[in-house]
Scaffold this motif. Structure first.
Motif, PDB file in Angstrom:
ATOM      1  N   ILE A   1       0.842  -1.200   0.000  1.00 52.34           N
ATOM      2  CA  ILE A   1       0.000   0.000   0.000  1.00 52.34           C
ATOM      3  C   ILE A   1       0.875   1.249   0.000  1.00 52.34           C
ATOM      4  CG2 ILE A   1      -1.786   1.263   1.259  1.00 52.34           C
ATOM      5  CD1 ILE A   1      -2.612  -1.390   2.543  1.00 52.34           C
ATOM      6  N   LEU A   2       0.570   2.178  -0.889  1.00 57.42           N
ATOM      7  CA  LEU A   2       1.222   3.483  -0.904  1.00 57.42           C
ATOM      8  C   LEU A   2       0.211   4.504  -0.394  1.00 57.42           C
ATOM      9  CD1 LEU A   2       3.073   3.416  -4.359  1.00 57.42           C
ATOM     10  CD2 LEU A   2       3.968   2.812  -2.100  1.00 57.42           C
ATOM     11  N   SER A   3       0.489   5.092   0.771  1.00 60.58           N
ATOM     12  CA  SER A   3      -0.510   5.960   1.398  1.00 60.58           C
ATOM     13  C   SER A   3       0.094   7.292   1.861  1.00 60.58           C
ATOM     14  CB  SER A   3      -1.129   5.249   2.606  1.00 60.58           C
ATOM     15  OG  SER A   3      -0.136   5.006   3.594  1.00 60.58           O
ATOM     16  N   LYS A   4      -0.784   8.245   2.104  1.00 63.40           N
ATOM     17  CA  LYS A   4      -0.397   9.553   2.641  1.00 63.40           C
ATOM     18  C   LYS A   4      -1.631  10.189   3.284  1.00 63.40           C
ATOM     19  CE  LYS A   4      -1.219  12.002  -1.720  1.00 63.40           C
ATOM     20  NZ  LYS A   4      -0.611  12.799  -2.817  1.00 63.40           N
ATOM     21  N   PRO A   5      -1.460  11.103   4.192  1.00 65.95           N
ATOM     22  CA  PRO A   5      -2.615  11.775   4.796  1.00 65.95           C
ATOM     23  C   PRO A   5      -3.191  12.816   3.843  1.00 65.95           C
ATOM     24  CG  PRO A   5      -0.594  12.669   5.697  1.00 65.95           C
ATOM     25  CD  PRO A   5      -0.186  11.520   4.819  1.00 65.95           C
ATOM     26  N   ASP A   6      -4.505  12.999   3.927  1.00 69.72           N
ATOM     27  CA  ASP A   6      -5.173  14.010   3.107  1.00 69.72           C
ATOM     28  C   ASP A   6      -4.886  15.379   3.731  1.00 69.72           C
ATOM     29  OD1 ASP A   6      -6.738  15.312   1.316  1.00 69.72           O
ATOM     30  OD2 ASP A   6      -8.647  14.612   2.135  1.00 69.72           O
ATOM     31  N   GLU A   7      -4.181  16.238   3.008  1.00 71.66           N
ATOM     32  CA  GLU A   7      -3.712  17.517   3.569  1.00 71.66           C
ATOM     33  C   GLU A   7      -4.829  18.384   4.156  1.00 71.66           C
ATOM     34  OE1 GLU A   7      -0.727  19.721   1.405  1.00 71.66           O
ATOM     35  OE2 GLU A   7      -0.250  17.933   0.204  1.00 71.66           O
ATOM     36  N   PRO A   8      -5.950  18.539   3.489  1.00 68.85           N
ATOM     37  CA  PRO A   8      -7.002  19.382   4.089  1.00 68.85           C
ATOM     38  C   PRO A   8      -7.531  18.829   5.419  1.00 68.85           C
ATOM     39  CG  PRO A   8      -7.372  19.096   1.737  1.00 68.85           C
ATOM     40  CD  PRO A   8      -6.298  18.122   2.123  1.00 68.85           C
ATOM     41  N   ARG A   9      -7.259  17.562   5.688  1.00 68.93           N
ATOM     42  CA  ARG A   9      -7.806  16.946   6.913  1.00 68.93           C
ATOM     43  C   ARG A   9      -6.709  16.632   7.933  1.00 68.93           C
ATOM     44  NH1 ARG A   9     -11.762  12.210   5.068  1.00 68.93           N
ATOM     45  NH2 ARG A   9     -12.235  12.315   7.309  1.00 68.93           N
ATOM     46  N   LEU A  10      -5.566  17.261   7.787  1.00 67.94           N
ATOM     47  CA  LEU A  10      -4.441  16.972   8.682  1.00 67.94           C
ATOM     48  C   LEU A  10      -4.798  17.254  10.140  1.00 67.94           C
ATOM     49  CD1 LEU A  10      -1.282  18.284   6.775  1.00 67.94           C
ATOM     50  CD2 LEU A  10      -1.856  15.923   7.378  1.00 67.94           C
ATOM     51  N   SER A  11      -5.508  18.326  10.390  1.00 69.39           N
ATOM     52  CA  SER A  11      -5.867  18.680  11.759  1.00 69.39           C
ATOM     53  C   SER A  11      -6.742  17.603  12.386  1.00 69.39           C
ATOM     54  CB  SER A  11      -6.601  20.024  11.782  1.00 69.39           C
ATOM     55  OG  SER A  11      -7.021  20.344  13.091  1.00 69.39           O
TER      56      SER A  11
ATOM     57  N   LEU B   1      -4.892   6.757  -0.616  1.00 65.12           N
ATOM     58  CA  LEU B   1      -4.092   5.624  -1.104  1.00 65.12           C
ATOM     59  C   LEU B   1      -3.740   5.853  -2.567  1.00 65.12           C
ATOM     60  CD1 LEU B   1      -5.955   2.552   0.474  1.00 65.12           C
ATOM     61  CD2 LEU B   1      -4.153   4.000   1.449  1.00 65.12           C
ATOM     62  N   ASP B   2      -2.449   5.958  -2.850  1.00 66.99           N
ATOM     63  CA  ASP B   2      -1.998   6.155  -4.234  1.00 66.99           C
ATOM     64  C   ASP B   2      -1.977   4.842  -5.014  1.00 66.99           C
ATOM     65  OD1 ASP B   2      -1.715   8.844  -3.886  1.00 66.99           O
ATOM     66  OD2 ASP B   2       0.415   8.746  -3.357  1.00 66.99           O
ATOM     67  N   ASP B   3      -1.776   3.736  -4.301  1.00 64.83           N
ATOM     68  CA  ASP B   3      -1.737   2.449  -4.991  1.00 64.83           C
ATOM     69  C   ASP B   3      -1.938   1.324  -3.992  1.00 64.83           C
ATOM     70  OD1 ASP B   3      -1.351   0.795  -7.340  1.00 64.83           O
ATOM     71  OD2 ASP B   3       0.555   0.200  -6.455  1.00 64.83           O
ATOM     72  N   VAL B   4      -2.600   0.261  -4.458  1.00 65.99           N
ATOM     73  CA  VAL B   4      -2.790  -0.961  -3.669  1.00 65.99           C
ATOM     74  C   VAL B   4      -2.591  -2.136  -4.621  1.00 65.99           C
ATOM     75  CG1 VAL B   4      -4.351  -2.349  -2.260  1.00 65.99           C
ATOM     76  CG2 VAL B   4      -4.455   0.155  -2.145  1.00 65.99           C
ATOM     77  N   ALA B   5      -1.726  -3.063  -4.278  1.00 68.48           N
ATOM     78  CA  ALA B   5      -1.447  -4.199  -5.162  1.00 68.48           C
ATOM     79  C   ALA B   5      -1.231  -5.468  -4.351  1.00 68.48           C
ATOM     80  CB  ALA B   5      -0.216  -3.922  -6.018  1.00 68.48           C
ATOM     81  N   ILE B   6      -1.671  -6.583  -4.912  1.00 69.51           N
ATOM     82  CA  ILE B   6      -1.435  -7.891  -4.295  1.00 69.51           C
ATOM     83  C   ILE B   6      -0.021  -8.335  -4.662  1.00 69.51           C
ATOM     84  CG2 ILE B   6      -2.131 -10.307  -4.209  1.00 69.51           C
ATOM     85  CD1 ILE B   6      -4.960  -9.431  -4.929  1.00 69.51           C
ATOM     86  N   THR B   7       0.817  -8.560  -3.674  1.00 73.38           N
ATOM     87  CA  THR B   7       2.209  -8.963  -3.931  1.00 73.38           C
ATOM     88  C   THR B   7       2.448 -10.445  -3.668  1.00 73.38           C
ATOM     89  OG1 THR B   7       2.843  -8.330  -1.677  1.00 73.38           O
ATOM     90  CG2 THR B   7       3.091  -6.675  -3.416  1.00 73.38           C
ATOM     91  N   HIS B   8       1.550 -11.061  -2.917  1.00 72.71           N
ATOM     92  CA  HIS B   8       1.737 -12.483  -2.594  1.00 72.71           C
ATOM     93  C   HIS B   8       0.374 -13.132  -2.394  1.00 72.71           C
ATOM     94  CE1 HIS B   8       3.488 -16.126  -0.938  1.00 72.71           C
ATOM     95  NE2 HIS B   8       2.653 -16.041   0.081  1.00 72.71           N
TER      96      HIS B   8
END
Length: 208
Positions: free
Chosen positions: A28-38, A99-106
């Motif tokens: 999973i490639l993730s990051k927080p949503d900037e407008p909702r950081l607080s 989530l920028d990307d989600v992939a099955i690796t195994h």
């Protein structure tokens, strides 16, 4: 708070629709949503990734995998991956996570199912081999029939010719055969003509 995209791996063991155990790993490639950081900081803190992703990852994997049987997870892997990605992206959005990307690796199954798959593959290979043997035998049988029909037709033609022309045709074939033999022998260095024996040929060893 760090707002850069970061990778994370999640593993989950769950059951399929046909009650087979499957071990699935996600990247999973993730990051927080900037407008909702607080809001994220107040409700989840700075370790939002650790507190949310493993939980919702297992939740989504179990829900999606339960909709497929074991064979479909193999043959429709892209479809399963897309379903996991869409469901997990929507679930993460509830917590202010992008989530920028989600992939099955195994993807692996229990020993019992693995043996069943291997046995099925062996059976399919044996079936293909048997099919080839049957096809080859059929071709050989057809070839034998065609050859027999050809020989039968040849015999019929000879019989009809004999009835039409009498035994003169057979005598003609004998003369042609004798002519071929004489022609072959006359070209041999070890054969000479005997002048007092008509057209007879005699093989003589030149060393004697």
């Amino acid at each position: 708070m760090d707002i850069r995209t970061r990778p994370r791996s999640i593993s989950s063991v769950t059951g399929t629709k046909d009650l087979q155990m499957v071990n699935m790993s996600l990247r999973i490639l993730s990051k927080p949503d900037e407008p909702r950081l607080s809001h994220i900081f107040k409700t989840l803190g700075t370790d939002w990734e650790e507190r949310v992703l493993p939980s919702i990852g297992n939740e989504v994997v179990k829900a999606v995998v339960a909709q497929y049987n074991a064979e479909q997870l193999i043959t429709q892997r892209e479809r399963v991956s897309r379903a996991v990605r869409e469901a997990l992206t929507a679930r993460a959005a509830d917590f202010g996570i992008v989530l920028d990307d989600v992939a099955i690796t195994h993807l692996s199954f229990g020993a019992e199912f693995t043996r069943a798959v291997e046995a099925k593959q062996v059976a399919e290979q044996d079936a293909e081999r048997a099919k080839f043997v049957v096809m080859k035998a059929e071709q050989e049988r057809n070839a034998a029939i065609i050859k027999a029909e050809g020989e039968s037709e040849s015999a019929r033609l000879i019989s009809d010719a004999t009835k039409q022309f009498g035994f003169g045709l057979i005598e003609l074939r004998k003369i042609e055969a004798a002519k071929d033999v004489a022609d072959t022998m006359s070209k041999s260095r070890n054969v000479v003509y005997l002048p007092n024996s008509g057209n007879m040929l005699m093989q003589i060893n030149p060393t004697q």
